[in-house]
Scaffold this active site. Sequence first.
Site, PDB file in Angstrom:
ATOM      1  N   ARG A   1       0.816  -1.207   0.000  1.00 17.74           N
ATOM      2  CA  ARG A   1       0.000   0.000   0.000  1.00 17.74           C
ATOM      3  C   ARG A   1       0.848   1.256   0.000  1.00 17.74           C
ATOM      4  O   ARG A   1       0.304   2.352  -0.030  1.00 17.74           O
ATOM      5  CB  ARG A   1      -0.878   0.020   1.255  1.00 17.74           C
ATOM      6  CG  ARG A   1      -2.292  -0.550   1.057  1.00 17.74           C
ATOM      7  CD  ARG A   1      -2.977  -0.573   2.412  1.00 17.74           C
ATOM      8  NE  ARG A   1      -4.412  -0.490   2.344  1.00 17.74           N
ATOM      9  CZ  ARG A   1      -5.223  -1.543   2.366  1.00 17.74           C
ATOM     10  NH1 ARG A   1      -4.748  -2.763   2.378  1.00 17.74           N
ATOM     11  NH2 ARG A   1      -6.543  -1.368   2.358  1.00 17.74           N
TER      12      ARG A   1
ATOM     13  N   ARG B   1     -21.652  -2.978   3.048  1.00 16.41           N
ATOM     14  CA  ARG B   1     -20.959  -4.028   3.796  1.00 16.41           C
ATOM     15  C   ARG B   1     -21.023  -3.753   5.297  1.00 16.41           C
ATOM     16  O   ARG B   1     -21.155  -4.678   6.103  1.00 16.41           O
ATOM     17  CB  ARG B   1     -19.497  -4.132   3.345  1.00 16.41           C
ATOM     18  CG  ARG B   1     -18.764  -5.263   4.056  1.00 16.41           C
ATOM     19  CD  ARG B   1     -17.385  -5.504   3.530  1.00 16.41           C
ATOM     20  NE  ARG B   1     -16.495  -4.391   3.839  1.00 16.41           N
ATOM     21  CZ  ARG B   1     -15.249  -4.302   3.421  1.00 16.41           C
ATOM     22  NH1 ARG B   1     -14.751  -5.243   2.652  1.00 16.41           N
ATOM     23  NH2 ARG B   1     -14.508  -3.277   3.740  1.00 16.41           N
TER      24      ARG B   1
ATOM     25  N   ARG C   1     -17.447  -4.569  10.833  1.00 20.02           N
ATOM     26  CA  ARG C   1     -16.107  -3.976  10.811  1.00 20.02           C
ATOM     27  C   ARG C   1     -16.149  -2.551  11.337  1.00 20.02           C
ATOM     28  O   ARG C   1     -16.950  -1.741  10.889  1.00 20.02           O
ATOM     29  CB  ARG C   1     -15.550  -4.001   9.377  1.00 20.02           C
ATOM     30  CG  ARG C   1     -14.808  -5.288   9.079  1.00 20.02           C
ATOM     31  CD  ARG C   1     -14.311  -5.350   7.671  1.00 20.02           C
ATOM     32  NE  ARG C   1     -13.417  -4.264   7.292  1.00 20.02           N
ATOM     33  CZ  ARG C   1     -12.647  -4.295   6.215  1.00 20.02           C
ATOM     34  NH1 ARG C   1     -12.653  -5.361   5.430  1.00 20.02           N
ATOM     35  NH2 ARG C   1     -11.885  -3.269   5.916  1.00 20.02           N
TER      36      ARG C   1
END
Length: 190
Positions: A89, A128, A134
């Site tokens: 990343r 999501r 999460r």
Amino acid sequence: MLNVVIFGAPGSGKGTQSELIIKEYGLDHISTGDVLRGEMKAGTELGKIAKDYIEKGQLVPDDLIVSMLANVLDSKKPAAGVIFDGFPRTIPQAKALKKMLNERGTDVSIMLNLQVDEDELIQRLLERGKISGRSDDNLETIKSRLEVYHTQTAPLADYYVEEGKHVAINGMGTIEEIFGRIKEAVNNVK
Ligand code: B4P
């Protein structure tokens, strides 16, 4: 060995497409996000440090990620190759990955850059968030993850263009349509 880096903004479909790629090509899967969430769940020292960064939508420091990845790579002993999902990343992570693979007699075969409109990314992650549990799938954290992506991660595409490994993939459409585009790209380097 077929070593695939799957790259894109949060919500671009990296995890989703990785599962299909693994089935098609028999690769081992290394998702730094999944490994970090495992460490958080287990309450390890690394998990505790990572939690602070992840909940703010920031990247976990490179040195921690790189040593974690080396351990995972050695424990897997991949045969056919690996799909690296969410890693690298940053440019230092990309250089570390190259070194790690070269030391093991292999290299990155292809970098798939999934391209998805920003509105669609936010929509997918909010969707999501309703079921994932999460802690980083909420609007405020999603916005900072996208900001971090644009400033720290997106420049990595140029690194892989220079390495001759970069392939842009249109990440809009159905999961099957996108996977079709990915297969075409991967079959070209196999
Ligand atoms: P990750 O777990 O990698 O999370 P992510 O970037 O949000 O992508 P993810 O893979 O989960 O989403 P996907 O696109 O598959 O990282 C989490 C955090 O960990 C980071 O923010 C960072 O703090 C830390 N971290 C991880 N790696 C690191 C590293 N190398 N260095 C430093 N820090 C690191 O899918 C999203 C959703 O879209 C899914 O629900 C899916 O069902 C849906 N979807 C997918 N394709 C679709 C399509 N075609 N149409 C509709 N919906 C679709």
